[in-house]
Design a protein around this motif. Structure first.
Motif, short mmCIF file in Angstrom:
data_model
loop_
_atom_site.label_atom_id
_atom_site.label_comp_id
_atom_site.label_asym_id
_atom_site.label_seq_id
_atom_site.Cartn_x
_atom_site.Cartn_y
_atom_site.Cartn_z
N UNK A 14 0.86 -1.19 0.00
CA UNK A 14 0.00 0.00 0.00
C UNK A 14 0.89 1.23 0.00
N UNK A 15 0.51 2.19 -0.80
CA UNK A 15 1.33 3.40 -0.94
C UNK A 15 1.25 4.26 0.32
N UNK A 16 2.42 4.52 0.91
CA UNK A 16 2.51 5.41 2.07
C UNK A 16 3.57 6.49 1.85
N UNK A 17 4.26 6.43 0.74
CA UNK A 17 5.31 7.40 0.41
C UNK A 17 5.00 8.04 -0.94
N UNK A 18 5.61 9.20 -1.20
CA UNK A 18 5.42 9.86 -2.50
C UNK A 18 5.96 8.99 -3.62
N UNK A 19 7.18 8.50 -3.47
CA UNK A 19 7.76 7.56 -4.44
C UNK A 19 7.40 6.15 -3.98
N UNK A 20 6.81 5.35 -4.89
CA UNK A 20 6.31 4.03 -4.50
C UNK A 20 6.70 3.01 -5.56
N UNK A 21 7.33 1.93 -5.12
CA UNK A 21 7.68 0.84 -6.04
C UNK A 21 6.80 -0.38 -5.80
N UNK A 22 6.14 -0.42 -4.65
CA UNK A 22 5.37 -1.61 -4.33
C UNK A 22 6.28 -2.82 -4.23
N UNK A 23 5.72 -4.00 -4.46
CA UNK A 23 6.54 -5.21 -4.35
C UNK A 23 6.87 -5.82 -5.72
N UNK A 24 7.03 -4.94 -6.71
CA UNK A 24 7.43 -5.38 -8.05
C UNK A 24 8.79 -6.08 -8.02
N UNK A 25 9.64 -5.72 -7.05
CA UNK A 25 10.97 -6.30 -6.94
C UNK A 25 10.95 -7.83 -6.90
N UNK A 26 9.86 -8.43 -6.47
CA UNK A 26 9.75 -9.89 -6.39
C UNK A 26 9.80 -10.55 -7.77
N UNK A 27 9.43 -9.81 -8.78
CA UNK A 27 9.35 -10.37 -10.13
C UNK A 27 10.70 -10.89 -10.63
N UNK A 28 11.77 -10.21 -10.31
CA UNK A 28 13.10 -10.64 -10.76
C UNK A 28 13.42 -12.05 -10.29
N UNK A 29 13.16 -12.32 -9.03
CA UNK A 29 13.46 -13.65 -8.49
C UNK A 29 12.54 -14.72 -9.06
N UNK A 30 11.28 -14.39 -9.26
CA UNK A 30 10.34 -15.35 -9.85
C UNK A 30 10.79 -15.72 -11.26
#
Length: 185
Positions: free
Chosen positions: A131-147
């Motif tokens: 959930x977005x709580x900061x102005x800049x938000x990446x979410x959990x897209x980072x998980x995609x690299x490992x998958x």
């Protein structure tokens, strides 16, 4: 002896996209998540941007079209013959949505296509929250690299340290591959 210190300065995301457009010279480009249109404006070919609420503030090339809808809806009604040679995913910053967007783009991509995924390096744990709580938000897209590394070792997966939050370059797409589709749940 003098010591030389070096400072690592990441490349801007738009610089990488512009260079890829120039080097690859794709005939077609697809962008998921247009927002203000800055990256879409870099396309030098027939381009299609998908965003539920685009707020384009730059001039786009005449061969550029924007479809105002969510990516899942767009892919359900994908036009025959749509086969991007270069694609950029910067849509909803949730892992499962980025994964679905990846799977859908791969399904329609041409052999030899290159796909880029934004926001794989959060700069702070709060940026990586679902959930977005900061102005800049990446979410959990980072998980995609490992998958992709784990379930699709046939792909070429290269993380790029682009500013502001990294990008993943993926090549070797195979529209016939069903591994992710079969294991999605």
């Amino acid at each position: 002896m003098n010591q030389v210190s070096t400072v690592h300065v990441p490349v801007l995301l738009d610089e990488v996209l512009a260079r890829l457009h120039g080097e690859l010279a794709p005939r077609s480009y697809l962008e998921i998540g247009v927002r203000r249109g800055h990256s879409l404006a870099l396309a030098r070919c027939a381009a299609l941007g998908v965003d539920p609420v685009p707020e384009v503030e730059v001039a786009l090339a005449p061969k550029t079209e924007i479809v105002a809808c969510e990516s899942d809806v767009f892919f359900e009604a994908t036009r025959p013959g749509l086969a991007p040679e270069l694609a950029f995913i910067d849509g909803l910053h949730l892992f499962e949505q980025a994964l679905r967007d990846f799977m859908q783009v791969e399904r329609i991509a041409r052999p030899g296509s290159v796909l880029l995924i934004d926001d794989i390096f959060p700069n702070h744990p709060k940026q990586a929250l679902r959930e977005r709580v900061t102005r800049a938000w990446t979410g959990d897209v980072w998980k995609l690299a490992e998958v992709l590394r784990t379930h699709r070792p046939d792909l070429f997966v290269l993380p790029l340290d682009t500013h502001p939050s990294g990008m993943l370059l993926v090549a070797g797409l195979d529209p016939a591959n069903r591994v992710l589709w079969n294991q999605y749940n």
